[in-house]
Every structure is written in C-alpha cells, then in structure tokens.
Design an enzyme around this catalytic site. Structure first.
Site, mmCIF file in Angstrom:
data_model
loop_
_atom_site.group_PDB
_atom_site.id
_atom_site.type_symbol
_atom_site.label_atom_id
_atom_site.label_comp_id
_atom_site.label_asym_id
_atom_site.label_seq_id
_atom_site.Cartn_x
_atom_site.Cartn_y
_atom_site.Cartn_z
ATOM 1 N N TYR A 10 0.839 -1.202 0.000
ATOM 2 C CA TYR A 10 0.000 0.000 0.000
ATOM 3 C C TYR A 10 0.875 1.253 0.000
ATOM 4 O O TYR A 10 0.733 2.124 -0.863
ATOM 5 C CB TYR A 10 -0.899 -0.044 1.234
ATOM 6 C CG TYR A 10 -1.898 1.082 1.350
ATOM 7 C CD1 TYR A 10 -3.037 1.118 0.554
ATOM 8 C CD2 TYR A 10 -1.720 2.102 2.292
ATOM 9 C CE1 TYR A 10 -3.968 2.143 0.684
ATOM 10 C CE2 TYR A 10 -2.646 3.117 2.427
ATOM 11 C CZ TYR A 10 -3.777 3.143 1.627
ATOM 12 O OH TYR A 10 -4.698 4.148 1.759
ATOM 13 N N GLU A 35 4.156 1.797 -0.603
ATOM 14 C CA GLU A 35 5.042 2.021 -1.749
ATOM 15 C C GLU A 35 4.234 2.197 -3.031
ATOM 16 O O GLU A 35 4.624 2.957 -3.918
ATOM 17 C CB GLU A 35 6.051 0.875 -1.890
ATOM 18 C CG GLU A 35 7.011 0.750 -0.709
ATOM 19 C CD GLU A 35 8.028 1.900 -0.592
ATOM 20 O OE1 GLU A 35 7.933 2.888 -1.351
ATOM 21 O OE2 GLU A 35 8.915 1.795 0.268
ATOM 22 N N LYS A 42 1.376 3.694 -3.219
ATOM 23 C CA LYS A 42 0.909 5.089 -3.195
ATOM 24 C C LYS A 42 2.064 6.063 -3.421
ATOM 25 O O LYS A 42 1.877 7.141 -3.986
ATOM 26 C CB LYS A 42 0.244 5.383 -1.845
ATOM 27 C CG LYS A 42 -1.097 4.675 -1.641
ATOM 28 C CD LYS A 42 -2.219 5.367 -2.409
ATOM 29 C CE LYS A 42 -3.573 4.787 -2.034
ATOM 30 N NZ LYS A 42 -4.679 5.455 -2.756
ATOM 31 N N ARG A 80 -10.864 -1.350 9.888
ATOM 32 C CA ARG A 80 -10.245 -0.143 10.424
ATOM 33 C C ARG A 80 -10.793 0.122 11.823
ATOM 34 O O ARG A 80 -11.859 -0.352 12.206
ATOM 35 C CB ARG A 80 -10.482 1.045 9.489
ATOM 36 C CG ARG A 80 -9.578 0.969 8.279
ATOM 37 C CD ARG A 80 -9.804 2.083 7.280
ATOM 38 N NE ARG A 80 -10.901 1.823 6.365
ATOM 39 C CZ ARG A 80 -11.176 2.553 5.300
ATOM 40 N NH1 ARG A 80 -10.439 3.595 5.025
ATOM 41 N NH2 ARG A 80 -12.191 2.244 4.505
ATOM 42 N N GLN A 104 -0.441 3.850 20.742
ATOM 43 C CA GLN A 104 -0.206 4.456 19.425
ATOM 44 C C GLN A 104 -1.301 5.482 19.153
ATOM 45 O O GLN A 104 -2.415 5.343 19.653
ATOM 46 C CB GLN A 104 -0.166 3.389 18.313
ATOM 47 C CG GLN A 104 -1.470 2.700 17.977
ATOM 48 C CD GLN A 104 -1.736 1.460 18.827
ATOM 49 O OE1 GLN A 104 -1.442 1.443 20.004
ATOM 50 N NE2 GLN A 104 -2.326 0.436 18.215
HETATM 51 P P1 NAD Z 1 -12.762 1.866 0.214
HETATM 52 O O1 NAD Z 1 -12.079 0.561 0.279
HETATM 53 O O2 NAD Z 1 -14.109 2.016 0.813
HETATM 54 O O3 NAD Z 1 -12.879 2.377 -1.286
HETATM 55 C C1 NAD Z 1 -11.991 2.001 -2.307
HETATM 56 C C2 NAD Z 1 -12.819 1.723 -3.550
HETATM 57 O O4 NAD Z 1 -11.936 1.374 -4.626
HETATM 58 C C3 NAD Z 1 -13.790 0.559 -3.389
HETATM 59 O O5 NAD Z 1 -15.050 0.925 -3.876
HETATM 60 C C4 NAD Z 1 -13.153 -0.557 -4.195
HETATM 61 O O6 NAD Z 1 -14.096 -1.493 -4.677
HETATM 62 C C5 NAD Z 1 -12.477 0.230 -5.290
HETATM 63 N N1 NAD Z 1 -11.363 -0.485 -5.920
HETATM 64 C C6 NAD Z 1 -10.357 -1.161 -5.314
HETATM 65 N N2 NAD Z 1 -9.525 -1.681 -6.247
HETATM 66 C C7 NAD Z 1 -10.013 -1.305 -7.454
HETATM 67 C C8 NAD Z 1 -9.610 -1.539 -8.785
HETATM 68 N N3 NAD Z 1 -8.508 -2.264 -9.076
HETATM 69 N N4 NAD Z 1 -10.363 -1.016 -9.785
HETATM 70 C C9 NAD Z 1 -11.470 -0.311 -9.513
HETATM 71 N N5 NAD Z 1 -11.911 -0.069 -8.275
HETATM 72 C C10 NAD Z 1 -11.191 -0.555 -7.243
HETATM 73 O O7 NAD Z 1 -11.746 2.918 0.857
HETATM 74 P P2 NAD Z 1 -11.897 4.490 1.113
HETATM 75 O O8 NAD Z 1 -11.655 4.723 2.547
HETATM 76 O O9 NAD Z 1 -13.115 5.011 0.464
HETATM 77 O O10 NAD Z 1 -10.605 5.026 0.345
HETATM 78 C C11 NAD Z 1 -10.684 5.659 -0.920
HETATM 79 C C12 NAD Z 1 -9.303 6.145 -1.331
HETATM 80 O O11 NAD Z 1 -8.790 7.051 -0.355
HETATM 81 C C13 NAD Z 1 -8.275 5.025 -1.449
HETATM 82 O O12 NAD Z 1 -7.426 5.294 -2.555
HETATM 83 C C14 NAD Z 1 -7.484 5.120 -0.161
HETATM 84 O O13 NAD Z 1 -6.170 4.659 -0.318
HETATM 85 C C15 NAD Z 1 -7.516 6.621 0.103
HETATM 86 N N6 NAD Z 1 -7.350 6.905 1.545
HETATM 87 C C16 NAD Z 1 -8.380 6.703 2.423
HETATM 88 C C17 NAD Z 1 -8.182 6.969 3.761
HETATM 89 C C18 NAD Z 1 -9.281 6.808 4.773
HETATM 90 O O14 NAD Z 1 -9.018 6.985 5.976
HETATM 91 N N7 NAD Z 1 -10.501 6.501 4.412
HETATM 92 C C19 NAD Z 1 -6.931 7.404 4.219
HETATM 93 C C20 NAD Z 1 -5.898 7.563 3.294
HETATM 94 C C21 NAD Z 1 -6.122 7.331 1.949
HETATM 95 N N1 UDP Z 2 -6.403 -1.015 15.718
HETATM 96 C C1 UDP Z 2 -6.814 -1.530 16.937
HETATM 97 N N2 UDP Z 2 -7.898 -2.361 16.956
HETATM 98 C C2 UDP Z 2 -8.606 -2.664 15.838
HETATM 99 C C3 UDP Z 2 -8.200 -2.118 14.597
HETATM 100 C C4 UDP Z 2 -7.086 -1.297 14.567
HETATM 101 O O1 UDP Z 2 -6.211 -1.260 17.981
HETATM 102 O O2 UDP Z 2 -9.588 -3.427 15.957
HETATM 103 C C5 UDP Z 2 -5.261 -0.083 15.698
HETATM 104 C C6 UDP Z 2 -4.212 -0.379 14.636
HETATM 105 O O3 UDP Z 2 -3.265 -1.316 15.104
HETATM 106 C C7 UDP Z 2 -3.619 1.010 14.433
HETATM 107 C C8 UDP Z 2 -4.800 1.955 14.661
HETATM 108 O O4 UDP Z 2 -5.758 1.190 15.397
HETATM 109 O O5 UDP Z 2 -2.630 1.268 15.399
HETATM 110 C C9 UDP Z 2 -5.438 2.449 13.385
HETATM 111 O O6 UDP Z 2 -5.695 1.323 12.572
HETATM 112 P P1 UDP Z 2 -6.471 1.409 11.186
HETATM 113 O O7 UDP Z 2 -6.420 0.054 10.581
HETATM 114 O O8 UDP Z 2 -7.793 2.044 11.376
HETATM 115 O O9 UDP Z 2 -5.626 2.455 10.313
HETATM 116 P P2 UDP Z 2 -4.063 2.665 10.022
HETATM 117 O O10 UDP Z 2 -3.243 1.765 10.863
HETATM 118 O O11 UDP Z 2 -3.939 2.363 8.576
HETATM 119 O O12 UDP Z 2 -3.862 4.074 10.377
#
Ligand code: NAD
Ligand code: UDP
Length: 329
Positions: free
Chosen positions: A145, A147, A149, A186, A209
């Site tokens: 994820y 790398e 991105k 998450r 954390q």
């Molecule tokens: P999500 O998993 O709900 O949405 C991702 C969407 O992309 C899904 O609808 C999935 O079906 C689609 N998808 C995955 N692989 C695909 C492919 N190969 N072709 C077409 N569609 C594909 O996640 P989200 O939280 O809505 O995240 C959306 C974007 O924002 C992602 O790129 C994620 O990396 C980025 N992002 C989200 C967060 C967050 O906290 N929500 C944080 C950082 C970055």
């Molecule tokens: N985490 C946790 N319990 C859970 C899910 C996640 O303690 O049931 C922790 C995880 O280890 C991380 C933080 O919560 O330290 C945020 O995790 P998340 O998967 O939401 O996002 P990211 O780690 O990608 O920021």
C-alpha cells in the site's frame, strides 16, 4: 459550470460521499469501481439519478471515457483488505495511476490522486508536514500500500512535469464515518461495531499508538476545494489534527454506546505506525480549509449509522440521538 467527472473507487466509502456531493453541485458523475471493497448499496440511491452512471471497471485496465475531471480513489484502504492480495494492491495503485494519468493526458482533464498519510510510514517527524519524506519499510506487510501510493505520487508529478497534466495530490489522514463496512477492519468501525454488538473492543498492542481522525464530510469539502483551486498541485495533507491514543478512542466509544463491552489486547500488527497527526498549515493557507466536526460529534453520527445498519435496540444509541444526515440507501 457543469463538469463531467470520473470517480474511480466511486462505490467505496469516500467515493460514494464524493459522488453525492458532486451530483448535488449539478455535475455529471461517472463512477468506475470493481466492487472489491465498494458496494452497490453505497450508491443504490444514486443509480436512477439522470446525471449518475456506474461502470463496473478495474483501473488496472485502461478506460476510455470523455471527462473534464478525474478523482482517482480506487484502492482498498483498510490494512486487512489491502494485504488480502498485496500484489493486486500494488497493481491497482501503479497501473491504476498510469491508466488514469493516460486518460487525463488524452482528455486534458484535471486529475486528483487520493494519496495517504501512509507515505510517511512510521514517522520520525511529528506532526507530519508535506515536506517530510517519510520513514517507510520497502519489504513489510504494509509496503504494498505505502510504496504503491508513493510510486503513484511519483507518476503524478512525472506526468505533470513531462506532459503538463493538471494534477492535484492529496495526502489523506485517517477518515471515518457512515458507509464504512462493518467488517472493514479499520479501528473506528471495528470499535463501534464491537461495542454495538456487546463484544469486547480489540486493541492491537498497548493502545498507546496515536491517530488523528477526520469526519468524512470535512474531508470531502477539502477534496472539492482543492480540485477547484488553480495553480496548486499539492501534495497537501487533509486530516483532523486532533490526536488520540487507541485506548482513548476505545474508552470514548464504550462510554457513548454503553453496554457490557470491555477492552481486550491483541498483538500489534508489524510496521504499525506509532504516531500520526497531520500538519495542516498548507491546507489552511492555500485552501482556506480546516475540519469543523470534532471526533465526539463524528462518532455520534457514525454510531447512529451503524446502529441502524445492524438493527440495534435504541438503548444502544448515543443520547441524545444525533440528526442523521444520510444513510446508506
Ligand atoms: P474503500 O475501500 O471504501 O474504497 C476504495 C474503492 O476502490 C472501493 O469501492 C473498491 O471497490 C475500489 N477499488 C479497489 N480496487 C479497485 C480496482 N482495481 N479497480 C477499480 N476499483 C477498485 O476505501 P476508502 O476509505 O473510500 O478510500 C478511498 C481512497 O482514499 C483510497 O485510494 C485510499 O487509499 C484513500 N485513503 C483513504 C483513507 C481513509 O481513511 N478513508 C486514508 C488515506 C487514503
Ligand atoms: N487497531 C486496533 N484495533 C482494531 C483495529 C485497529 O487497535 O480493531 C489499531 C491499529 O493497530 C492502528 C490503529 O488502530 O494502530 C489504526 O488502525 P487502522 O487500521 O484504522 O488504520 P491505520 O493503521 O492504517 O492508520
């Protein structure tokens, strides 16, 4: 002006909220999604809209459409989901970026990349400004994820320098809200679903954390402001600078939901970042954006959403019951 806008990943958590917001502004929205972590249910209420179109499409394949703007959101975002098929995750980030940048180059569309705070890895600078280059393991379980991105960001800036593509790169920090999947993995959705089911909340590691949680409506406002700003490519951080330990988050959720839940400790996944908080000075100054919704209010709205989704008894709802803006379908 009405634009025709492509959203890849438009049936996911963030993409469905963005689709709704852009339709409400009068634009045409084409949602392209392979439905890996997205759900048709997220966009079911939009399918009959005359300015909305859904295409089942995988961004690792080229797409030929005529558009004015592209939001490239396609990529699983939850660690269990992106680690499920790590190679596919890298292909989605890298081939997806190449295909969508090619489309932007041909059509002249402005293109937005959903990058992430994960490009900072396990950060040694705190809070994280955009000028920080990060501390990322190239070979760990999160690397597919992180790398992927990072390469996508590189591709965006190379297409910009080499081909003049009009790019917008946003680094999103942890965002939560209605339409996350109940089994998303998450932390916010895990804790809320566990509390509503009366199960114990699973803290990974010692719970010290930290993360900074942004409510989805705030983030989407930032996306649109950024896309509408001229002469600013980013990268720009978008997130809520309020910082909480996972222990604090668990205690807040238990207090709000009530019930019998306790906290249990589970092993910390490898490479789990120890701290994370956005420096949003750039977003404040260049976009005039900052989050408006405090964690407590956002949690109330998200708890109300999951309570309805899981059909929970009303004594499991936050009191007083917050006004629900939108529901899944
Ligand atoms: P999500 O998993 O709900 O949405 C991702 C969407 O992309 C899904 O609808 C999935 O079906 C689609 N998808 C995955 N692989 C695909 C492919 N190969 N072709 C077409 N569609 C594909 O996640 P989200 O939280 O809505 O995240 C959306 C974007 O924002 C992602 O790129 C994620 O990396 C980025 N992002 C989200 C967060 C967050 O906290 N929500 C944080 C950082 C970055
Ligand atoms: N985490 C946790 N319990 C859970 C899910 C996640 O303690 O049931 C922790 C995880 O280890 C991380 C933080 O919560 O330290 C945020 O995790 P998340 O998967 O939401 O996002 P990211 O780690 O990608 O920021």
């Amino acid at each position: 002006m009405r634009n025709r806008i492509l959203i890849t990943g438009g049936a996911g958590f963030l993409g469905s909220h963005l689709s709704e917001r852009l339709l409400a502004q009068g634009h045409e929205v084409i949602c392209a999604d392979n439905l890996f972590t997205g759900r048709k249910q997220n966009i079911a209420h939009l399918l009959d809209h005359p300015r909305f179109e859904f295409i089942r499409h995988d961004v690792t394949e080229p797409l030929r459409v005529e558009v004015d703007q592209i939001y490239n959101l396609a990529c699983p975002a939850s660690p269990p989901h992106y680690q499920y098929n790590a190679i596919k995750t890298i292909k989605t980030s890298v081939l997806g970026a190449i295909n969508m940048l090619g489309l932007a180059k041909r059509t002249g569309a402005r293109i937005f990349q959903a990058s992430t705070s994960e490009i900072y890895g396990d950060p040694e600078v705190h809070p994280q400004p955009e000028s920080y280059w990060g501390h990322v393991n190239t070979i760990g379980v999160r690397s597919c994820y992180d790398e992927g991105k990072r390469v996508a960001e590189t591709l965006f800036f190379d297409y910009h320098r080499q081909n003049g593509v009009d790019i917008r790169v946003v680094r999103i920090f942890n965002t939560y809200g209605p339409r996350m999947l109940p089994d998303d993995g998450r932390v916010v959705s895990n804790f809320i679903v566990q509390a509503l089911r009366g199960e114990n909340l699973t803290i990974y590691g010692d719970g010290k954390q930290t993360r900074s949680f942004c409510f989805v409506d705030d983030l989407i406002s930032g996306f649109i402001k950024f896309m509408e700003t001229d002469d600013f490519t980013g990268p720009v951080n978008l997130g809520n600078p309020g910082e909480f330990t996972m222990l604090e988050l668990a205690e807040m959720v238990i207090k709000k939901v009530g019930g019998r839940s306790d906290i249990v400790f589970k092993p910390l996944p490898s490479d789990d970042p120890k701290q994370r908080r956005p420096d949003i000075t750039l977003a404040r100054t260049r976009l005039g954006w900052e989050p408006q919704i405090a964690l407590s209010d956002g949690l109330d709205r998200t708890i109300a959403y999951f309570a309805q989704l899981l059909d929970c008894p009303s004594d499991r709802l936050p009191n007083p019951m917050p006004q629900l803006v939108r529901l899944a379908a």
